[in-house]
Write an enzyme that holds these catalytic residues in place. Structure first.
Site, PDB file in Angstrom:
ATOM      1  N   GLY A   1       0.836  -1.181   0.000  1.00  0.00           N
ATOM      2  CA  GLY A   1       0.000   0.000   0.000  1.00  0.00           C
ATOM      3  C   GLY A   1       0.873   1.233   0.000  1.00  0.00           C
TER       4      GLY A   1
ATOM      5  N   SER B   1       9.661   2.872  -1.206  1.00  0.00           N
ATOM      6  CA  SER B   1       9.339   1.481  -1.545  1.00  0.00           C
ATOM      7  C   SER B   1       9.703   0.512  -0.420  1.00  0.00           C
ATOM      8  CB  SER B   1      10.112   1.091  -2.811  1.00  0.00           C
ATOM      9  OG  SER B   1       9.803  -0.226  -3.200  1.00  0.00           O
ATOM     10  N   GLY B   2       8.762  -0.342  -0.046  1.00  0.00           N
ATOM     11  CA  GLY B   2       9.060  -1.469   0.844  1.00  0.00           C
ATOM     12  C   GLY B   2       9.519  -1.107   2.241  1.00  0.00           C
TER      13      GLY B   2
ATOM     14  N   SER C   1       8.132   4.512  -3.988  1.00  0.00           N
ATOM     15  CA  SER C   1       7.332   3.300  -4.221  1.00  0.00           C
ATOM     16  C   SER C   1       7.494   2.804  -5.650  1.00  0.00           C
ATOM     17  CB  SER C   1       5.858   3.622  -3.972  1.00  0.00           C
ATOM     18  OG  SER C   1       5.046   2.631  -4.527  1.00  0.00           O
ATOM     19  N   SER C   2       7.548   1.496  -5.810  1.00  0.00           N
ATOM     20  CA  SER C   2       7.649   0.939  -7.171  1.00  0.00           C
ATOM     21  C   SER C   2       6.426   1.314  -8.007  1.00  0.00           C
ATOM     22  CB  SER C   2       7.809  -0.583  -7.106  1.00  0.00           C
ATOM     23  OG  SER C   2       6.710  -1.164  -6.453  1.00  0.00           O
TER      24      SER C   2
ATOM     25  N   HIS D   1      -3.800  -3.215  -1.334  1.00  0.00           N
ATOM     26  CA  HIS D   1      -4.223  -4.575  -1.690  1.00  0.00           C
ATOM     27  C   HIS D   1      -5.282  -5.016  -0.674  1.00  0.00           C
ATOM     28  CE1 HIS D   1      -0.763  -5.978  -4.508  1.00  0.00           C
ATOM     29  NE2 HIS D   1      -0.855  -4.673  -4.534  1.00  0.00           N
TER      30      HIS D   1
ATOM     31  N   HIS E   1      -5.081  -7.367 -10.138  1.00  0.00           N
ATOM     32  CA  HIS E   1      -4.160  -6.665  -9.266  1.00  0.00           C
ATOM     33  C   HIS E   1      -4.923  -6.209  -8.014  1.00  0.00           C
ATOM     34  CE1 HIS E   1      -0.650  -3.505  -9.114  1.00  0.00           C
ATOM     35  NE2 HIS E   1      -0.975  -3.956  -7.933  1.00  0.00           N
TER      36      HIS E   1
ATOM     37  N   TYR F   1     -24.186  17.679   3.091  1.00  0.00           N
ATOM     38  CA  TYR F   1     -23.661  16.775   4.116  1.00  0.00           C
ATOM     39  C   TYR F   1     -22.414  17.396   4.747  1.00  0.00           C
ATOM     40  CZ  TYR F   1     -21.661  12.541   6.183  1.00  0.00           C
ATOM     41  OH  TYR F   1     -21.132  11.607   7.044  1.00  0.00           O
TER      42      TYR F   1
END
Lengths: 233, 233, 233, 233
Positions: free
Chosen positions: A30, A47-48, A77-78, A100, A172, A230
């Site tokens: 994410g 990334s990671g 991030s990739s 994900h 994906h 709202y």
């Protein structure tokens, strides 16, 4: 207005942590990004990197125009080329979230769009949440993450990404976006919720049609646009 | 490189706690082990000890060669012969995790392999997560836990356990492994996630085929091997 | 007896937080209100305010008779006209809870009433939890939130809302009520639980009939009415 | 040996809190009791008391012989007659847990026994977890909670309650038991887990048969009886 640079990095860092707090992240799957006020840079998670180690100074600044890292010691991030392509083509968005999350990913993997079955959905997405076509082998081999952006944008050829701020990438997982990084996280949360509700709805009523257009209109426009009523103004 | 002895015990203790933090443990069902640098010993959780009482000094050291306890006052996990057999036969692994996580166990009990339905799966497992054949009565009666290792290794006769770091033992539950104990926990977490996503995918699309080979290749190899580009180096 | 004014606001504020603690709230979807002792005012959550920022002084007081805000600087929940209509027509209720809890919403979206499949249900709802008819376009266009109350009350034409303290609004989500705000939250929690249990029941037994009337009677009346013997008096 | 009186009350209080910690309790649905060493009294949760207010001194002592409260200012759980009947008829048990945990209750409501689909089940229950017959109207009207105990004991006419320490009461919910209150909670936790796993198993394989008898034997007897080798001693 969006904050700039340090404020933007702080905002994007917080949005990434919010994603975890909402239970949408497993391991490091994410990432959230946010666009600068002038639209020239976006800040994105490295990334990671484990979320419990993530600090504001880890957030990477990337040029929308060139895709190059402008500031930051870590690799972005990739999925950065996907985020960048969305900023380039979806006018008016200021934040992108990729997860994900389990239920939305189940729909992505089944390559089915999520029909609008109720007001929770209509409050956030003006119509079904579409699913992209699968990428071709050539698209994957040549520039996978960039072409993920391409098929998303292609899916919105006849759709307004402001009105439908999310998509399921086939085989994906979901992407969501919004006017800010924080709002893109909210849309990712809403997307996971409607994915789960719709799974339950189909278990109870396999041939359930989507809601009537007038209910969709009512719920969407009571939260969005000139007639919205709202929230606090 | 893997830590040695005290460091290894600390690492394996932490990996066992991480397994709990990831929500994969009910009661005392689950255990993690890690191999020493020289490959001669592995450290493993003691049998039936509550996780909230578990201390690094409770971790038991076992000889890979003989299966005997080398250090520790407690009995090692009853699944120790399975762990040991995997270390003996799967060259290159340095950690093993066993859980009874709910969704992966449902697949194990249904004796179905988990097809690769998407990139979450492809990021961790290069192809379906296979299911073993059931053990025979003789295998169970003679050396149950050892033969659990035997059927796992048999399942990988034509599969690379480094590329597919997990398995479903028929009518039992999942095992996952990796280069370290911590990495084996990550693979167990990924296995549970893809098990849940795949259940949802089949609910939406009962005849869903697995993803195309080129998508599988792309996602697996962007995280693994010489061409990997996910994460920080 | 219900508390008045400051006490009522404190009570309603706490009930809103309890709703979150029970895991029934995603983002800001959900609101709880409570009626004053004299039945002239009700206190309700402000619209679109994040729960972690919510303070007792944010709670808005609204006139049952006119629907006007009597006290409070913020706009009341957009669902206020629905709450008000329920207070006007369901004699004896003192609290109303609205959520988009996942499983009950799935039933709402499938437009199916939840049959009474067991004692968990019978303890709280004397018979099935009904689903409203869909609102017409005219009802939605003219006064959506008010007419949501109208179709709820219409659904109870031949039902006692005290005995069945909850409903599924078609294509929307559940409402629950009770003698106090706190009790309406409890009924919302029970409604979500029976919605989830009933989904599982139908997965195992698609043609499952509801429980026998005498079991329903027994469970409902051991908790409610003159012969109740559950709890401390 | 079981503790006596104050220790017993402390033990039963803790077991009730453990039930909550395991996520098996919604609102006040659930109760745990434990038998005194001499088998003459049992300690049980008071009726309808919120778990976050529950103190050891609230635990009520009840006579197994007469069913009368021996000590305690509060009314015992409304399910007390069921607990008492089980202590009277299931020799060797020392604790009873009743929950409305979601998945096990779904099976109860579907009036289906849970087949033994795997080793998680076999580790705790030697064969399927049976479901009672429904109570008759007369049984319900005359002595509902007592007769709930009667149908449970009737269900075990040809079953050993020590080997199968749990049951699904038709249209109601599960009961579990064990040598102590704490162990009965563990069995209730295991019952909910196997109920969830079995739901997933049937979703994947609707005609799945139970495991082979020799696998059932192996797993049950490695944890129970003279040949047990799981855990520390």
């Amino acid at each position: 207005m969006l904050p700039m640079l340090e404020d933007l990095k702080q905002h994007v860092w917080q949005a990434n942590l919010d994603l975890v707090a909402h239970g949408l992240v497993t391991l490091t799957w994410g990432n959230v990004s946010g666009l600068s006020d002038d639209g020239e840079l976006f800040a994105i998670k490295p990334s990671g990197v484990a979320y419990d180690k993530l600090q504001p100074e880890h957030i990477v600044l990337v040029s929308v125009d060139t895709g190059e890292v402008v500031e930051g010691d870590l690799k972005p991030s990739s999925d950065t080329p996907t985020h960048r392509y969305l900023y380039q083509h979806f006018t008016g968005i200021g934040g992108v979230t990729h997860t994900h999350s389990t239920k939305a990913t189940a729909w992505s993997q089944a390559r089915r769009a999520i029909p609008c079955f109720g007001t929770t959905h209509a409050d956030h997405f003006y119509g079904e949440v579409p699913v992209t076509r699968p990428l071709t082998q050539q698209e994957i081999d040549e520039a996978y993450e960039l072409n993920t952006g391409v098929v998303i944008v292609e899916t919105f050829a006849d759709l307004d990404p402001i009105a439908v701020p999310g998509v399921l990438v086939a085989s994906h997982a979901p992407f969501a976006w919004g006017p800010t990084a924080a709002k893109s996280v909210e849309n990712a949360v809403a997307l996971e919720a409607v994915a789960e509700m719709a799974l339950g709805t189909l278990a109870l009523q396999p041939a359930m049609p989507p809601v009537e257009q007038y209910l969709l209109d009512k719920h969407y426009f009571r939260k969005h646009g000139a007639g919205a009523y709202y929230g606090q103004k």
